[in-house]
Each structure stands twice: as C-alpha cells, then as structure tokens.
Write a protein that holds these residues in place. Structure first.
Motif, PDB file in Angstrom:
ATOM      1  N   THR A  77       0.853  -1.193   0.000  1.00 34.38           N
ATOM      2  CA  THR A  77       0.000   0.000   0.000  1.00 34.38           C
ATOM      3  C   THR A  77       0.883   1.235   0.000  1.00 34.38           C
ATOM      4  O   THR A  77       1.886   1.279   0.722  1.00 34.38           O
ATOM      5  N   ALA A  78       0.511   2.243  -0.772  1.00 37.17           N
ATOM      6  CA  ALA A  78       1.263   3.500  -0.749  1.00 37.17           C
ATOM      7  C   ALA A  78       1.270   4.052   0.671  1.00 37.17           C
ATOM      8  O   ALA A  78       0.239   4.038   1.358  1.00 37.17           O
ATOM      9  N   LEU A  79       2.417   4.533   1.109  1.00 30.24           N
ATOM     10  CA  LEU A  79       2.561   5.043   2.473  1.00 30.24           C
ATOM     11  C   LEU A  79       1.535   6.131   2.771  1.00 30.24           C
ATOM     12  O   LEU A  79       1.059   6.241   3.898  1.00 30.24           O
ATOM     13  N   GLU A  85       2.863   8.138  12.976  1.00 24.08           N
ATOM     14  CA  GLU A  85       4.139   8.610  13.522  1.00 24.08           C
ATOM     15  C   GLU A  85       5.225   7.545  13.472  1.00 24.08           C
ATOM     16  O   GLU A  85       6.383   7.831  13.157  1.00 24.08           O
ATOM     17  N   GLU A  86       4.870   6.311  13.781  1.00 23.98           N
ATOM     18  CA  GLU A  86       5.866   5.234  13.770  1.00 23.98           C
ATOM     19  C   GLU A  86       6.466   5.042  12.379  1.00 23.98           C
ATOM     20  O   GLU A  86       7.684   4.948  12.213  1.00 23.98           O
ATOM     21  N   LEU A  87       5.605   5.029  11.358  1.00 24.88           N
ATOM     22  CA  LEU A  87       6.103   4.850   9.993  1.00 24.88           C
ATOM     23  C   LEU A  87       6.883   6.074   9.525  1.00 24.88           C
ATOM     24  O   LEU A  87       7.863   5.951   8.782  1.00 24.88           O
ATOM     25  N   SER A  88       6.489   7.249   9.971  1.00 24.81           N
ATOM     26  CA  SER A  88       7.221   8.452   9.607  1.00 24.81           C
ATOM     27  C   SER A  88       8.620   8.434  10.226  1.00 24.81           C
ATOM     28  O   SER A  88       9.599   8.843   9.592  1.00 24.81           O
ATOM     29  N   GLU A  89       8.720   7.940  11.451  1.00 28.24           N
ATOM     30  CA  GLU A  89      10.025   7.831  12.096  1.00 28.24           C
ATOM     31  C   GLU A  89      10.904   6.832  11.342  1.00 28.24           C
ATOM     32  O   GLU A  89      12.094   7.073  11.111  1.00 28.24           O
ATOM     33  N   LEU A 113       6.602   5.623  -1.615  1.00 28.71           N
ATOM     34  CA  LEU A 113       6.982   4.607  -0.639  1.00 28.71           C
ATOM     35  C   LEU A 113       5.842   3.615  -0.533  1.00 28.71           C
ATOM     36  O   LEU A 113       4.674   3.999  -0.542  1.00 28.71           O
ATOM     37  N   ILE A 114       6.208   2.352  -0.434  1.00 26.53           N
ATOM     38  CA  ILE A 114       5.201   1.294  -0.334  1.00 26.53           C
ATOM     39  C   ILE A 114       5.412   0.559   0.983  1.00 26.53           C
ATOM     40  O   ILE A 114       6.548   0.191   1.326  1.00 26.53           O
ATOM     41  N   TYR A 115       4.312   0.360   1.708  1.00 29.34           N
ATOM     42  CA  TYR A 115       4.346  -0.378   2.958  1.00 29.34           C
ATOM     43  C   TYR A 115       3.877  -1.797   2.680  1.00 29.34           C
ATOM     44  O   TYR A 115       2.764  -2.012   2.206  1.00 29.34           O
ATOM     45  N   TYR A 116       4.758  -2.763   2.953  1.00 21.06           N
ATOM     46  CA  TYR A 116       4.436  -4.160   2.670  1.00 21.06           C
ATOM     47  C   TYR A 116       5.194  -5.057   3.653  1.00 21.06           C
ATOM     48  O   TYR A 116       6.396  -4.892   3.849  1.00 21.06           O
ATOM     49  N   ASN A 117       4.489  -5.997   4.259  1.00 23.31           N
ATOM     50  CA  ASN A 117       5.092  -6.934   5.220  1.00 23.31           C
ATOM     51  C   ASN A 117       5.909  -6.211   6.291  1.00 23.31           C
ATOM     52  O   ASN A 117       7.041  -6.592   6.588  1.00 23.31           O
ATOM     53  N   ASP A 118       5.333  -5.151   6.828  1.00 24.81           N
ATOM     54  CA  ASP A 118       5.946  -4.363   7.902  1.00 24.81           C
ATOM     55  C   ASP A 118       7.268  -3.708   7.497  1.00 24.81           C
ATOM     56  O   ASP A 118       8.121  -3.431   8.333  1.00 24.81           O
ATOM     57  N   ARG A 119       7.454  -3.477   6.190  1.00 23.19           N
ATOM     58  CA  ARG A 119       8.646  -2.775   5.692  1.00 23.19           C
ATOM     59  C   ARG A 119       8.214  -1.633   4.800  1.00 23.19           C
ATOM     60  O   ARG A 119       7.181  -1.692   4.138  1.00 23.19           O
ATOM     61  N   LEU A 120       9.044  -0.604   4.757  1.00 23.30           N
ATOM     62  CA  LEU A 120       8.850   0.507   3.829  1.00 23.30           C
ATOM     63  C   LEU A 120       9.806   0.314   2.661  1.00 23.30           C
ATOM     64  O   LEU A 120      11.011   0.127   2.861  1.00 23.30           O
ATOM     65  N   TYR A 121       9.264   0.344   1.453  1.00 20.35           N
ATOM     66  CA  TYR A 121      10.068   0.234   0.235  1.00 20.35           C
ATOM     67  C   TYR A 121      10.045   1.582  -0.475  1.00 20.35           C
ATOM     68  O   TYR A 121       8.974   2.154  -0.705  1.00 20.35           O
ATOM     69  N   MET A 122      11.205   2.064  -0.851  1.00 23.24           N
ATOM     70  CA  MET A 122      11.299   3.308  -1.589  1.00 23.24           C
ATOM     71  C   MET A 122      11.282   2.985  -3.078  1.00 23.24           C
ATOM     72  O   MET A 122      11.994   2.083  -3.528  1.00 23.24           O
TER      73      MET A 122
END
Length: 190
Positions: A77-79, A85-89, A113-122
């Motif tokens: 999912t797109a960030l 706040e946690e994902l922004s940090e 940025l994509i959020y997938y499987n508890d990771r942020l992908y740029m």
C-alpha cells in the motif's frame, strides 16, 4: 496491465514484473533522445542498487535494457494511505541512510513509498542523483514536509517523528534540518 503514466515514463506489469519505460520526447533529436533515456535508466538503476546496499529497501532490479527497467513488484500500500508517527520515524531512518550515502531521492513523497510486510520500500528513483550538498539534502526533506502538509492532517507530528528517525541514522541531520527551515522561509517570501 498499465500501473501509471507520468511525464517521463510509463509503468506497467509484464510477466509478474514492473516495467518502467521512459517515453520518447518528440521535441528532441531522436539520437539525443535515445541517449538521454538510456543514460537516465542506467543512472536510476545504479542509484536504486546503491540505496539497497545502504540498507534502504527498494524493488530488486531484474533487467535494464535501453529505455526500460524491469523490477520486482511490491504488492503493498502506498505510504500516504497508512502513514502514522511510527512509519514516519522509520521513513526518517531510511532517508538518513540515503543521505549518509550521498543519495538524493529527488521526489520524496508518501506516494513513492510502499508499505508491505511491515517494511517501507522506496520506489521511483527517476529524479534521484548523487550529492553531498546540504542544500540538495535540505530540498529532499523539504519536499517530503510539503507533502506531509498538503496531504496529511497530522503533518506536524509526522515531521517531528521523521526528524527523530533522521537524526538516529544520519549524523549531519541537524544541519540539514536547519537548512529545511531556511528553505521554508525562502518559499514564504518569494
């Protein structure tokens, strides 16, 4: 299947991979256009690979050919749809890693940025470049903060959280964040 179309490239799915193809520009001489598209593809691929080496999750590149990059599809999912706040940090930590390695993303938004499987992908390093300059890093962060302000209600808390993560992973963070404040002031009076 077409994923998106931009001014510089079209992005589609093909055989389970994302294919990013730079669009020819009719206003350029064909030989020059082809060379520019190839060079930009190679540069984007190199920078994405370097970002991965620095610890920033990016799609894995499978092939670079002329004006096309074939890479891993990240089905998250797109960030911008899930940011807190946690994902922004965590984003701040990733940008700190990029900036430590001298990489400027060039289009740092919560859509890239994509959020997938508890990771942020740029993703989308099409405007990325290498630079150790304080100004370039400051503009990178400024673009993100503008995105926070224009897209997210709790933009101030997102910016503060980003700064915590950024400071944790980049030793020069305070100088860059001071520059971001200067850049914001310039924009208000222009």
């Amino acid at each position: 299947m077409e994923l998106t179309n931009g001014a510089e490239a079209s992005v589609r799915m093909e055989n389970g991979l994302v294919v990013k193809e730079r669009i020819p520009k009719r206003y350029r001489l064909p030989e020059l256009d082809e060379r520019i598209r190839k060079e930009r593809n190679r540069a984007e691929s190199r920078i994405m690979s370097e970002a991965r080496r620095l610890g920033v999750p990016t799609p894995i590149i499978h092939d670079v050919e002329n004006s096309m990059i074939r890479m891993q599809y990240i089905p998250g999912t797109a960030l911008k749809h899930v940011i807190n706040e946690e994902l922004s940090e965590r984003l701040g930590e990733l940008v700190g890693l990029l900036h430590t390695g001298g990489i400027i993303h060039g289009d740092l938004t919560t859509s890239n940025l994509i959020y997938y499987n508890d990771r942020l992908y740029m993703i989308d390093f099409g405007l990325a470049f290498m630079s150790p300059a304080v100004e370039a890093r400051g503009v990178d962060v400024h673009v993100l903060f503008q995105t926070f302000e224009s897209t997210h209600r709790d933009h101030e808390s997102l910016a503060k959280a980003f700064c915590r993560g950024y400071r944790r992973s980049f030793s020069g963070a305070d100088e860059i964040l001071e520059r971001v404040t200067e850049i914001e002031k310039r924009g208000r009076y222009a």
